[in-house]
Design an enzyme around this catalytic site. Structure first.
Site, PDB file in Angstrom:
ATOM      1  CG  ASP A 226     -53.046   9.935 -48.496  1.00 51.70           C
ATOM      2  OD1 ASP A 226     -53.251  10.012 -47.257  1.00 51.70           O
ATOM      3  OD2 ASP A 226     -52.198  10.099 -49.181  1.00 51.70           O
TER       4      ASP A 226
ATOM      5  CD  GLU B 168     -67.976   3.850 -64.240  1.00 49.41           C
ATOM      6  OE1 GLU B 168     -67.381   2.598 -63.836  1.00 49.41           O
ATOM      7  OE2 GLU B 168     -66.952   4.830 -65.075  1.00 49.41           O
TER       8      GLU B 168
END
Length: 456
Positions: free
Chosen positions: A211, A266
């Protein structure tokens, strides 16, 4: 089948279709009139896995976190829990499992630039000028003559500074005063938001819509914004009358994005898709799929604000193709929870053409819940009912059948439905010529065509 060794796998979001759900308005299983995770679970076959499903690739949920609702979920008081009106963490875990069983990915909203004033981080920050978390937010002394430290204006109007009487300092809020800005110049903030990402990735969440990222960094010297110059079409002039050079799209914002992307990388196969209301020429520096240096995708909002005009549509698409980095692709949407629905904006007689255009373009596509049945904005009398900024009209409940409550709830809906008797999923499902069945056919064609999905 696996690709040949010399041909990299195509990420699932390349040419993919994401379906946005505003959770309060999708489906209510509890009967309290507010949509919830159990209600969404009961309607997953509308999205994927069933013979008559849309067959989208992912579902994105607007915020489901605990919140005092000053900004209806975008003022978050706990980044790692589920608001009671939506359910529990166990419900969320079950939803992840149910989505994955249907080949559907689940995306959440990440709100990295501010919190609620009720978040423990801010409660501690405002407790004392010497608090260990004071620098997690932006605090400043009054201007020499008194009043706010500078001329920065909130996106919702008025000063972007709120006086904290107890400490005599002002705190910065890009949106409502109940949404204090996090200070991304503090490495501890960066680490804390990284922890939020890992919390949800560890639970199986497949990515985030990020956002308001253009507001992540402000000028360290708190300099006044200069007077506004000419607006850059198709976006309107800044309502503050200022050019937000010190508060929006700062050169350091890509560093914030790189930090978020490193965490996402990751976890293989996780998507970050950015929200940035910018011309595509400026948006381009936020995106980079292969390099690991930006968001894999970022919304190009120009199609969400321009009129239905051949020249405007053509120009917008051409510019996006020209400026989007080679290792990414445009991300398109006609509607969302913040903007007027395109059936209202373009006209209901153009919904079929709009579907054909949107689903035949190269790139990542986002559909807003209900556009597949031609949902329109609610009446002007809804503004404002709950949302202070007047966005209730595009957030009215989903209409599943022709009953007065539209199959959305057994209780009193939190917002009134618009026209369930004439626009609903049940009726359109059995009508071969309906807009819903056009969407289904177009999505089948898109899934089977590399040319439509990625111009390959």
């Amino acid at each position: 089948m696996s690709p040949p060794a010399d041909q990299p796998a195509v990420p699932w979001w390349t040419g993919g279709v994401i379906y946005q759900v505003y959770p309060r308005s999708f489906a209510d299983a509890s009967g309290d009139g507010i949509g919830d995770l159990a209600g969404l679970m009961g309607h997953l076959d509308h999205l994927a896995g069933g013979r008559d499903s849309l067959g989208v690739d992912a579902v994105w949920l607007s915020p489901i976190y605990p919140s005092p609702l000053a900004d209806f979920g975008y003022d978050i008081s706990d980044f790692t829990d589920v608001a009671p009106e939506f359910g529990t963490l166990a419900n969320l875990d079950g939803l992840v499992e149910a989505c994955h069983a249907r080949g559907l990915r689940l995306l959440l909203d990440l709100v990295p630039c501010h919190t609620s004033i009720e978040h423990p981080w801010f409660v501690e920050s405002r407790s004392s000028r010497t608090s260990d978390r004071r620098d997690w937010y932006t605090w400043a002394d009054p201007a020499p003559g008194g009043g706010p430290p500078n001329n920065w204006i909130s996106s919702f109007g008025g000063s972007a500074w709120e006086l904290d009487a107890a400490s005599g300092q002002y705190y910065l809020h890009t949106f409502y005063p109940e949404q204090p800005d996090l200070n991304w110049r503090n490495p501890q903030v960066a680490d804390a938001i990284a922890g939020v990402l890992r919390f949800w990735f560890d639970r199986g969440v497949d990515g985030f819509r990020v956002d308001a990222i253009i507001h992540a960094i402000k000028d360290a010297q708190l300099r006044d914004n200069p007077p506004a110059g000419p607006p850059i079409p198709p976006f309107p002039p800044d309502p503050s009358g200022h050019d937000p050079v010190w508060t929006v799209d700062r050169p350091e914002v890509p560093d914030v994005i790189r930090h978020l992307r490193r965490v996402a990388d990751e976890y293989p196969g996780r998507l970050l898709i950015g929200e940035a209301y910018l011309p595509v020429e400026r948006l381009a520096r936020y995106v980079g799929d292969g390099a690991g240096d930006g968001f894999q995708r970022a919304f190009d909002f120009e199609l969400s604000v321009i009129p239905w005009d051949a020249e405007a549509l053509s120009s917008t698409i051409d510019r996006a193709e020209r400026f989007t980095p080679r290792d990414a692709e445009p991300t398109w949407a006609f509607s969302n929870h913040d903007l007027s629905r395109h059936a209202t904006r373009f006209g209901e007689n153009r919904t079929r053409l709009a579907a054909l255009l949107l689903l035949s373009m190269r790139g990542t596509i986002c559909l807003y819940a209900g556009e597949e049945i031609g949902r329109v904005d609610g009446p002007e009398s809804l503004t404002p009912l709950h949302d202070r900024f007047g966005r209730d009209r595009q957030r009215t409940p989903m209409q599943w059948d022709a009953t007065p409550r539209g199959g959305f709830t057994d209780g009193e809906p939190w917002l009134p439905l618009v026209d369930p008797a004439t626009r609903n999923v049940a009726a359109q499902s059995v009508d071969a010529a309906s807009l819903l069945n056009l969407y289904r056919r177009l999505l089948v064609l898109r899934r089977g065509s590399p040319a439509l999905r990625r111009a390959a």
